[in-house]
Design a protein around this motif. Structure first.
Motif, short mmCIF file in Angstrom:
data_model
loop_
_atom_site.label_atom_id
_atom_site.label_comp_id
_atom_site.label_asym_id
_atom_site.label_seq_id
_atom_site.Cartn_x
_atom_site.Cartn_y
_atom_site.Cartn_z
N ARG A 1 0.83 -1.21 0.00
CA ARG A 1 0.00 0.00 0.00
C ARG A 1 0.86 1.26 0.00
O ARG A 1 0.60 2.22 -0.74
N ASP B 1 0.97 4.16 -2.85
CA ASP B 1 0.63 5.54 -2.49
C ASP B 1 1.79 6.50 -2.77
O ASP B 1 1.57 7.65 -3.20
N CYS C 1 -1.40 1.35 -10.13
CA CYS C 1 -1.28 0.53 -8.93
C CYS C 1 -0.68 -0.83 -9.30
O CYS C 1 -0.83 -1.30 -10.43
N CYS D 1 -7.22 0.95 -4.72
CA CYS D 1 -6.62 1.78 -5.75
C CYS D 1 -7.70 2.40 -6.65
O CYS D 1 -7.57 3.55 -7.08
N SER E 1 -8.89 5.56 -5.35
CA SER E 1 -7.88 6.61 -5.18
C SER E 1 -7.75 7.42 -6.46
O SER E 1 -7.48 6.85 -7.53
#
Length: 324
Positions: A94, A98, A115, A131, A134
């Motif tokens: 993760r 990110d 991702c 993802c 996001s």
């Protein structure tokens, strides 16, 4: 007699006018295969050939090549490699995804982050959904079959891959796939595995772009016969207009290196033409080790026996996930 033979040769020769070294060809509109490297990933890889590469460093390389935009594939999948045992693995996956998104967000008009994760892990579908929610990662996923030791002819692997492809399709996320099975583990790979990909996986994601990296190989270079066999299957299907290939794309990251032989260059060009140059995406691969950087990589690609028109078409191609 000589004149007659010359006429016959000209009549039957399908030799295109190759791009001369000085022929003006525009720089690619986008680099469809790039990576960034965070400090934790560099520590994980522990190789003198891999150094930290943030977004600013990549943009400088793109500027030197005259390339405006790039797709940046997270390398978070490295944490899920079965050759490693990682504490708090999913947390690190993760964090790497990110970090990649945050780096790309520094250049929102130029970089688009994907991702990544090992699709066989228990957390794979959770990370895909995270993802998808996001803004910085919602455009696509990167799968690396070799690093994750994915084998499409293993029933359990294939079923999980179908789940991942369906989920990506549901969330309208493009899929970039390093198809080449593990070389170090000598996993089966070639025409049979490409046929499984065509028959079983592409139908699971009919509504999103699926990008096959490295022309179904690994690079650098184009001298891996199993990869060429896989590419032949996919290129023939695409060239014939197989409906399953409607959203299929191929990137050329690192396949044209400085040492490519004339025979391999001719075979590579044959595959590009089989698939159709309208499906070919320019890509470079990571700026690490002996990999060519974008400027040098595009120069090497331009030396292939392609026509100026073919080169210009490939340079102008932009994947759908880069357009919105």
């Amino acid at each position: 007699m000589l004149a007659k033979l010359t006429f016959i040769a000209a009549l039957f020769c399908a030799c295109p006018a190759f791009a001369a070294p000085g022929t003006p060809v525009p720089a690619p509109a986008a680099d469809h295969h790039q990576h960034l490297f965070s400090a934790p990933i560099v520590a994980l890889i522990a190789s003198s050939e891999v150094r930290e590469l943030p977004a600013a460093g990549l943009v400088a390389l793109l500027d030197a090549a005259g390339i405006r935009r790039a797709a940046v594939f997270s390398v978070a999948y490295m944490y899920g490699s079965p050759k490693r045992k990682i504490d708090d693995e999913y947390a690190k996956v993760r964090a790497e995804n990110d970090w990649t998104a945050a780096q790309a967000a520094q250049y929102p008009d130029r970089l688009r982050a994907f991702c990544s994760f090992n699709p066989l892990k228990d957390y794979a579908l959770d990370e895909l959904a995270r993802c998808a929610a996001s803004p910085g990662l919602r455009h696509g996923i990167k799968l690396h079959f070799g690093n994750s030791d994915v084998q499409v002819d293993e029933p359990a692997h294939l079923e999980r891959l179908k789940q991942v492809f369906r989920a990506a399709n549901k969330h309208r996320m493009a899929i970039a796939v390093h198809m080449r099975a593990s070389i170090s583990k000598k996993r089966p790979y070639g025409a049979a595995q490409a046929q499984v990909f065509l028959d079983q996986l592409l139908p699971a994601a009919p509504d999103v772009p699926v990008q096959v990296a490295h022309l179904a190989g690994t690079g650098p270079g184009y001298d891996d016969p199993p990869s060429d066999s896989a590419m032949d299957v996919l290129a023939r299907a695409a060239g014939k207009g197989d409906p399953r290939t409607r959203q299929l794309w191929f990137d050329v990251a690192s396949v044209a290196d400085l040492a490519i032989s004339p025979a391999n260059a001719a075979r590579l060009v044959q595959r590009l033409r089989q698939a159709g140059t309208e499906r070919i995406l320019y890509g470079t691969d990571s700026a690490a080790g002996d990999n060519l950087r974008p400027r040098e990589s595009w120069a090497a690609f331009r030396k292939l026996p392609l026509t100026p028109e073919e080169l210009a078409r490939i340079a102008a191609n932009v994947a759908p996930y880069m357009r919105d």
